[in-house]
Write a protein that holds these residues in place. Structure first.
Motif, PDB file in Angstrom:
ATOM      1  N   VAL A 257       1.191   7.161   8.253  1.00 50.84           N
ATOM      2  CA  VAL A 257       1.357   7.224   6.798  1.00 50.84           C
ATOM      3  C   VAL A 257       1.608   5.834   6.225  1.00 50.84           C
ATOM      4  CG1 VAL A 257       2.135   9.618   6.747  1.00 50.84           C
ATOM      5  CG2 VAL A 257       3.811   7.788   7.065  1.00 50.84           C
ATOM      6  N   ARG A 258       2.007   4.902   7.083  1.00 51.48           N
ATOM      7  CA  ARG A 258       2.132   3.493   6.664  1.00 51.48           C
ATOM      8  C   ARG A 258       1.404   2.611   7.689  1.00 51.48           C
ATOM      9  NH1 ARG A 258       6.587   5.672   4.930  1.00 51.48           N
ATOM     10  NH2 ARG A 258       7.148   5.475   2.732  1.00 51.48           N
ATOM     11  N   GLY A 259       0.219   3.036   8.034  1.00 43.83           N
ATOM     12  CA  GLY A 259      -0.577   2.249   8.959  1.00 43.83           C
ATOM     13  C   GLY A 259      -1.292   1.149   8.198  1.00 43.83           C
ATOM     14  N   PHE A 260      -1.829   0.192   8.941  1.00 38.11           N
ATOM     15  CA  PHE A 260      -2.600  -0.857   8.266  1.00 38.11           C
ATOM     16  C   PHE A 260      -3.804  -1.266   9.087  1.00 38.11           C
ATOM     17  CE2 PHE A 260       0.810  -2.731  10.739  1.00 38.11           C
ATOM     18  CZ  PHE A 260       0.165  -3.695  11.485  1.00 38.11           C
ATOM     19  N   ALA A 261      -3.945  -0.666  10.258  1.00 37.21           N
ATOM     20  CA  ALA A 261      -5.081  -1.023  11.106  1.00 37.21           C
ATOM     21  C   ALA A 261      -5.476   0.186  11.938  1.00 37.21           C
ATOM     22  CB  ALA A 261      -4.702  -2.186  12.029  1.00 37.21           C
ATOM     23  N   GLY A 262      -6.764   0.355  12.173  1.00 36.00           N
ATOM     24  CA  GLY A 262      -7.253   1.469  12.970  1.00 36.00           C
ATOM     25  C   GLY A 262      -7.358   2.739  12.138  1.00 36.00           C
ATOM     26  N   ASP A 263      -7.484   3.880  12.865  1.00 38.87           N
ATOM     27  CA  ASP A 263      -7.689   5.161  12.186  1.00 38.87           C
ATOM     28  C   ASP A 263      -6.378   5.712  11.635  1.00 38.87           C
ATOM     29  OD1 ASP A 263     -10.318   4.978  12.998  1.00 38.87           O
ATOM     30  OD2 ASP A 263      -9.871   5.970  14.917  1.00 38.87           O
TER      31      ASP A 263
END
Length: 874
Positions: free
Chosen positions: A388-394
């Motif tokens: 929910v707070r990713g920045f890279a990848g899926d």
RNA sequence: GCCCGAGUGGCGGAAUGGUAGACGCAGCGGAUUCAAAAUCCGCCGCCGCAAGGCGUGCGAGUUCGAGUCUCGCCUCGGGCACCA
């Protein structure tokens, strides 16, 4: 009729072996070699039952391999430096050297009656100048190869005794003698560059096929390879020179969950701040009181102090995080600074909760919604989660994939770089103690740190020292310290640190191949004898000793002291369990524990309760009733602590010499090898010794009875006894090979029972008892020799070839097949060994129990495992 | 706290995923002995008269079949870098 008398036969056969030179190892190009080694003992003064177990195991292997035609090396020595000798000198007066050599003499005297097949001509102690001089020479070689360096490191400092304490001497953060709060203090110390070998030591574990899996795992975890991101925060309001803060993280994918940054109390920034800020100085001082052990740091309450400094989030200039000094951050791992992601690390979570910091989740379980957390969410890295707070990848990916994506993303943005880190730290070898190998180095005002010249080695320990003051006597020795600089000849000072005793034990196995050479090793001896084919020792050495030895072997190879093949010096490792015993404890006036030897304790079961009391002086004069009455008084009771590793400090040790004196060495050997599997801990009980003695007596009586049978006596059951004999040879051989000594002994009991019950002809009985003696000979060598001689065997059994089983005598014609109905055993049938499955099925379906169970119906399924079992599913 | 391991009768322990308890100790019964020790023979997981049922730390799962394999716990032990 003869009697089994160990007191008479044991010295006799030991002398015979000596005279025949049975155990002297020599390079025999015609035979394959076998090097079996047990971890050498610390000369505490008395052997204990753990030693007996350890050395008997090695002896069984050595004697067995020798019978199999190998040229065997089976040496013994002494790990003789270390603190106990100094403690003894402080407590009782005397000199560590005298104490140590006195102990060695005693222990050697105690070991010799065990009849171990040791080549005593190779014996040495690590405190022999002949040994440690070679160690010093290698230290200098290591210096030349850049394997040694100096740096500052922390030690435990007792401010009252003014001395450095070992971790063992720090109890609840206080010095064991003074009771003073222990401080951490920085000293310049010597280090071996073991961490340069991290990757290699890790990769090479794969090749250690004959090591226990658990030891390989423990070593791998200890080395602790991790892949992560190292990057720098830019700081706000930081002192000059600290405009960047380098951190290392193994979870860069949680960067958007960052809530704070934290540094070690030993971090340069913390050290800078404590000089100018009283509160910080106080906090850092408090952290330093925790001690130096990782256990103490991890168990201490997690505390932090806000430094007031802020760092900018690498992805958002406006996002600032507070910088704490935290007591659980290790300066030795990574960069000594971290960012905290409380949502996905329990320790960070506890910290954030305590200091009221935000806890933003980065990912949630697949299919779940974002919600406030009551504890850290830490799934396996291989599990798929939703970011929910990713920045890279899926959006949905495994932690592993997310970490890789995050590193790639950050590298692309110029925020840090992916790095491989190891947990393994360099090996600090400096000890501020007298009784150790002096570090052969001189401090010269003009030349700096200079290695001693090799022709001046060994740098011998001075004898005239006193232990009436705390600290290292070498520091205050009037003349020893003063010397000439090996380089310029000007007056200089010797290094007074001595080496960690782990250094001594990191190459003794190599020294045994040429124990008295003028160089650390001799090429042709090392080439012939290395590696150790079978190493045997306690599981407590699974990490440090073995890892240091693996490093040392590599370092020795680099310096030309070992061949390439010996960089992994132990081909096979067996870790024996420990012998445990319960602990008896009282407390002194200060509430500190005092331990008592089992021999000083009267132990009994009183109305179903286990009770222990200290034996009063007049105990021997007491009647049983008086003793029970004494023990009944609760005031006399002492505390019983459950069985634990035997240790001198806990005084829970038993004396095997009593058993040897009473029953003989063979009984002691037989007893320690029976019952418990060798890799498992065994609690010492006295009960089994009697039983072992009885059995050996029975075997001897059996031998005597067979010898007394009339020559040419016919009999019945020759075939059966011969089959039992071949079966025993086959099974016992396999079990010795597989280190299943307790099972080998169970088989030997079975075979002895078979011989005893047999009415076979004298010829077959005689053959059986001689084979029994041979199979027993690794465990009970004296008794075996005596039986051999009594039956007219040729030469010594110690030099007779190991018996071979005839495969034709091992196969049975019929087998018993259990019949299961729905997995429960209900009947059994006896069928020819090679009967076809379809035939077996017919017999099974005709079986009464099966017919009853089927009740007229047909089975759902019929499983026939040939030669094993039948299962009828209804 | 982190890493590793172990848990099976009264006890120590056996059991390539295939008859749970080999072998030993303790215990019980018997023989021998004037008596005892020693020795020898037999019995010996639990419940039940028996038929049978229940049993490998706890709870799930996979399988024709689990002490053994998988997952989650509990308890005990080892190591944690200066005990050796």
């Amino acid at each position: 009729m003869s009697r089994y008398d160990p007191a008479q036969i044991e010295p006799k056969w030991q002398k015979a072996w000596d005279e025949a030179g049975c155990f002297t190892a020599w390079r025999d190009p015609a035979r394959p070699k076998y090097y079996v080694l047990e971890m050498f003992p610390y000369p505490s003064g008395r052997i204990h039952i753990g030693h007996v177990r350890n050395y008997t195991m090695g002896d069984v292997v050595a004697r067995y391999k020798s019978s199999c035609g190998y040229s065997v090396l089976h040496p013994m020595g002494w790990d003789a430096f270390g603190m106990p000798a100094e403690n003894a000198a402080m407590e009782r007066g005397g000199h560590p050297k005298d104490w140590t050599y006195g102990n060695i003499a005693q222990m050697r005297d105690q070991m010799k009656p065990l009849g171990l097949s040791i080549d005593w001509s190779r014996e040495f102690a690590t405190c022999d100048p002949e040994y440690y001089g070679q160690q010093q020479s290698m230290f200098i070689d290591f210096m030349e190869k850049g394997l040694v360096y100096r740096k500052n490191a922390v030690v435990n400092w007792d401010p009252v005794d003014m001395t450095v304490l070992a971790n063992e001497q720090v109890i609840d953060g206080k010095g064991w003698r003074s009771g003073a709060e222990v401080e951490r203090r920085e000293l310049t110390q010597w280090f071996f560059r073991i961490s340069d070998f991290s990757g290699e030591l890790l990769d090479a574990i794969d090749g250690l096929k004959d090591w226990p899996e658990k030891v390989r795992l423990m070593q791998a975890n200890w080395i602790g390879k991790s892949r992560g991101l190292q990057f720098a925060f830019s700081t706000v309001d930081a002192p000059e020179g600290f405009d960047r803060l380098e951190v290392y993280t193994t979870r860069p994918d949680t960067l958007m969950g960052a809530s704070f940054a934290a540094i070690s109390p030993d971090h340069p920034l913390a050290k800078h701040l404590e000089r100018h800020d009283k509160k910080i100085a106080e906090f850092v001082a408090e952290c330093r009181r925790i001690g130096t052990s990782e256990e103490a740091l991890e168990k201490a309450e997690k505390k932090g102090l806000d430094t007031g400094i802020r760092v900018r989030h690498p992805f958002d200039e406006a996002w600032e995080l507070p910088v704490y000094i935290a007591n659980f951050i290790l300066m030795d791992y990574g960069t000594g600074a971290i960012f905290g992601c409380p949502a996905h690390d329990q320790r960070d979570f506890d910290f954030a909760t305590k200091y009221g910091l935000p806890i933003p989740p980065v990912f949630v379980a697949e299919g779940a919604e974002e919600a406030a957390l009551t504890e850290a969410y830490v799934p396996m890295k291989s599990e798929r989660v939703r970011y929910v707070r990713g920045f890279a990848g899926d959006d949905v990916q495994t932690g592993e994939a997310a970490v890789d994506a995050a590193i790639a993303f950050c590298e692309g943005k110029g925020v840090g770089r992916g790095v491989t880190n190891y947990r393994l730290r360099d090996w600090g070898v400096s000890r501020q103690r007298y009784w150790g190998c002096p570090i052969p180095v001189v401090h010269c005002e003009t030349c700096g740190v200079v290695a001693e010249k090799k022709e001046n080695l060994p740098v011998e320990l001075p004898y005239d020292v006193s232990f009436d003051q705390p600290g290292n006597p070498l520091d205050r020795h009037p003349t020893w310290r003063d010397c000439a600089c090996p380089k310029c000849g000007a007056p200089a000072k010797r290094e007074t640190d001595t080496m960690d005793t782990f250094v001594d034990s990191s190459w003794y196995f190599a020294r045994f191949t040429a124990p008295h050479a003028k160089t650390p090793t001799v090429a042709e001896d090392a080439e012939y004898w290395m590696n150790v084919d079978q190493y045997i020792g306690g599981i407590e050495h699974a990490i440090l000793h073995l890892l240091y030895s693996r490093f040392f072997a590599r370092a020795m190879h680099i310096c030309g002291h070992l061949p390439k093949k010996a960089i992994e010096p132990f081909n096979a490792l067996f870790t024996q369990g420990m012998v445990t015993h319960e602990i008896y404890q009282t407390r002194d006036a200060n509430g500190r524990p005092v331990y008592h030897l089992p021999e000083h304790v009267y132990r009994l079961n009183l109305y179903g309760e286990d009770v222990a009391v200290l034996r009063p002086d007049n105990f021997d004069a007491m009647t049983d009733e008086e003793a029970v009455e004494f023990a009944s008084d609760p005031a006399n009771r002492i505390e019983i602590i459950p069985s634990a590793k035997m240790s001198k400090s806990k005084k829970n040790v038993v004396d095997p010499m009593d058993i040897i004196a009473r029953y003989g060495a063979d009984t002691a050997r037989w007893f320690v090898m029976s019952d418990s599997p060798p890799e498992r801990d065994v609690e010492w009980t006295a009960a089994g010794a009697e039983a072992a003695q009885k059995h050996l007596n029975r075997v001897w009586t059996l031998c005597d009875r067979i010898a007394a049978l009339p020559e040419g006596k016919p009999g019945t059951g020759d075939e059966d006894l011969a089959r039992a004999m071949h079966r025993a040879v086959n099974d016992v051989t396999q079990m010795i090979e597989g280190f299943a000594f307790n099972k080998a002994i169970a088989k030997l009991y079975e075979f002895a029972n078979a011989v005893q019950k047999s009415d076979a002809s004298k010829q077959v009985q005689r053959q059986a008892i001689m084979v029994l003696a041979q199979l027993m000979s690794p465990m009970t060598p004296h008794l075996a020799e005596d039986i051999w001689a009594h039956q007219g065997g040729e030469g010594l059994i110690a030099q007779a070839p190991w018996p071979k089983a005839d495969p034709a005598m091992l196969v049975d014609d019929t087998v018993t097949l259990p019949i299961q109905i729905n997995g429960k055993r209900r009947a059994e049938i006896s069928v020819p060994k090679d009967m076809a499955a379809s035939e077996v099925e017919k017999i099974v379906l005709a079986d009464e129990a099966v017919i009853r169970a089927l009740n007229g119906g047909a089975p759902k399924k019929l499983i026939v495992v040939p030669g094993r079992i039948v299962n009828v599913v209804i």
